[in-house]
Design an enzyme around this catalytic site. Structure first.
Site, PDB file in Angstrom:
ATOM      1  N   CYS A 112      77.922 -12.100  95.594  1.00  0.00           N
ATOM      2  CA  CYS A 112      77.778 -11.342  96.499  1.00  0.00           C
ATOM      3  C   CYS A 112      78.272 -10.316  97.031  1.00  0.00           C
ATOM      4  CB  CYS A 112      78.429 -12.705  97.601  1.00  0.00           C
ATOM      5  SG  CYS A 112      78.230 -14.200  97.345  1.00  0.00           S
ATOM      6  N   HIS A 244      78.228  -9.523 104.450  1.00  0.00           N
ATOM      7  CA  HIS A 244      77.947  -9.740 104.461  1.00  0.00           C
ATOM      8  C   HIS A 244      77.818 -11.240 104.590  1.00  0.00           C
ATOM      9  CE1 HIS A 244      76.873 -12.948 100.837  1.00  0.00           C
ATOM     10  NE2 HIS A 244      78.270 -13.491 100.872  1.00  0.00           N
ATOM     11  N   ASN A 274      72.807 -17.760 103.154  1.00  0.00           N
ATOM     12  CA  ASN A 274      74.067 -17.284 102.297  1.00  0.00           C
ATOM     13  C   ASN A 274      73.217 -16.627 100.985  1.00  0.00           C
ATOM     14  OD1 ASN A 274      75.560 -15.439 100.686  1.00  0.00           O
ATOM     15  ND2 ASN A 274      77.835 -16.396 101.040  1.00  0.00           N
TER      16      ASN A 274
END
Length: 317
Positions: A112, A244, A274
């Site tokens: 990520c 993020h 996500n």
């Protein structure tokens, strides 16, 4: 001297699965998911739609936005955890799709935090003078790693890609600074249960959610504070905070601790879920398409991913 983003583009697969649809095959409900994550839908790639296909569609948009020719690109970096194949790289397949000849291309894997890692690497390569125009992509088919019976993970992720074109900056715009970190001793907080050399499978996502939440807040906060201090910036200087997009609780808690005003915080997690390395470039593309961002704006990126890997970046638009 630094590099700047001259074009961006995002792509999300057409298929959307709502929280209510998830309840048909996993023990959960819309309220439970929204309360804990802020997510109410996610985009899902088709069975024959791979990470390289998502990357291509976002790259084409970024190239068009930058108003350059494909042939102007002299390096491709794809940040991904979900390549089509163990080899070749997604970047190399994309190289072929775009019809390029002999320029280098490779994948970068920092999960990520991949896009932050990619920004720092891209800046170094452009500043070195070796490369002029770099295509940097975050692309993921995270749903390929999900156990659809595990409600603690299957509700969190989606598929998508975001791309940027970067060139050397000749004015004050561009990457101001960035920092990146890792902590291998914390890998068991978030990992997959398989791998090529481990058992010949990609495995499924395994996550210790409570621990990850605590680490995310502490590590991203420290990274941001260090970056601002090192460059003599204050929180009030930030025009847009693009974290993020993992979980709305993490995003809101960071904004609260940093005392960043609500209208400055970019949130796409509710619609995108996500998307790992794609989440920040997708959020950036969404912000740019809204028409809100203007020249001279200060953008703050920050992310944390498995590894653990994390980091932040400051950009003057």
């Amino acid at each position: 001297m630094t590099c700047k983003i001259i074009g961006s583009g995002g792509y999300l697969p057409q298929k959307i699965i709502s929280n209510d649809e998830l309840t048909k095959f996993v023990d959960t409900n819309d309220k439970w998911i929204r309360t804990r994550t802020g997510i109410f839908q996610r985009h899902i790639a088709g069975d024959t739609e791979y990470t390289s296909h998502l990357a291509l569609k976002s790259a084409q948009k970024a190239i068009e936005d930058a108003m350059i020719s494909v042939d102007d690109i002299d390096l491709i970096i794809t940040c991904t955890t979900t390549p089509d194949n163990s080899f070749p790289s997604v970047a190399t397949k994309l190289h072929g799709y775009l019809g390029l000849t002999n320029i280098p291309s490779f994948d970068l894997q920092a999960v990520c935090a991949g896009f932050i890692y990619g920004l720092q690497l891209t800046n170094s390569l452009i500043v070195s003078g070796k490369y002029k125009t770099i295509l940097l992509i975050g692309a993921e088919k995270m749903t390929s790693l999900l156990d659809w019976n595990d409600r603690s993970t299957c509700v969190l992720f989606g598929d998508g890609a975001g791309s940027v074109i970067l060139q050397r900056s000749n004015d004050e715009s561009g990457l101001i600074d960035s920092n990146i970190f890792s902590s291998g001793t914390d890998y068991e907080i978030l990992y997959t249960s398989g791998g090529t050399s481990m058992n010949g499978t990609s495995g499924k996502i395994v996550m210790q959610g409570q621990k990850l939440f605590r680490h995310a807040i502490a590590k991203m906060l420290q990274s941001i504070e260090d970056l601002l201090h090192a460059n003599q910036f204050s929180v009030s200087d930030i025009d847009y905070f693009i974290p993020h997009q993992a979980n709305i609780r993490i995003i809101n808690k960071l904004a609260e601790l940093l005392n960043i005003e609500e209208h400055k915080v970019v949130k796409t997690v509710e619609k995108h879920a996500n998307c790992s390395a794609a989440s920040i470039p997708l959020a950036l593309s969404t912000l740019k398409e809204s028409g809100k961002i203007k020249k001279g704006d200060i953008l703050l990126f920050s992310a944390i991913g498995a590894g653990l890997t994390w980091g932040s970046a400051l950009i003057r638009w």
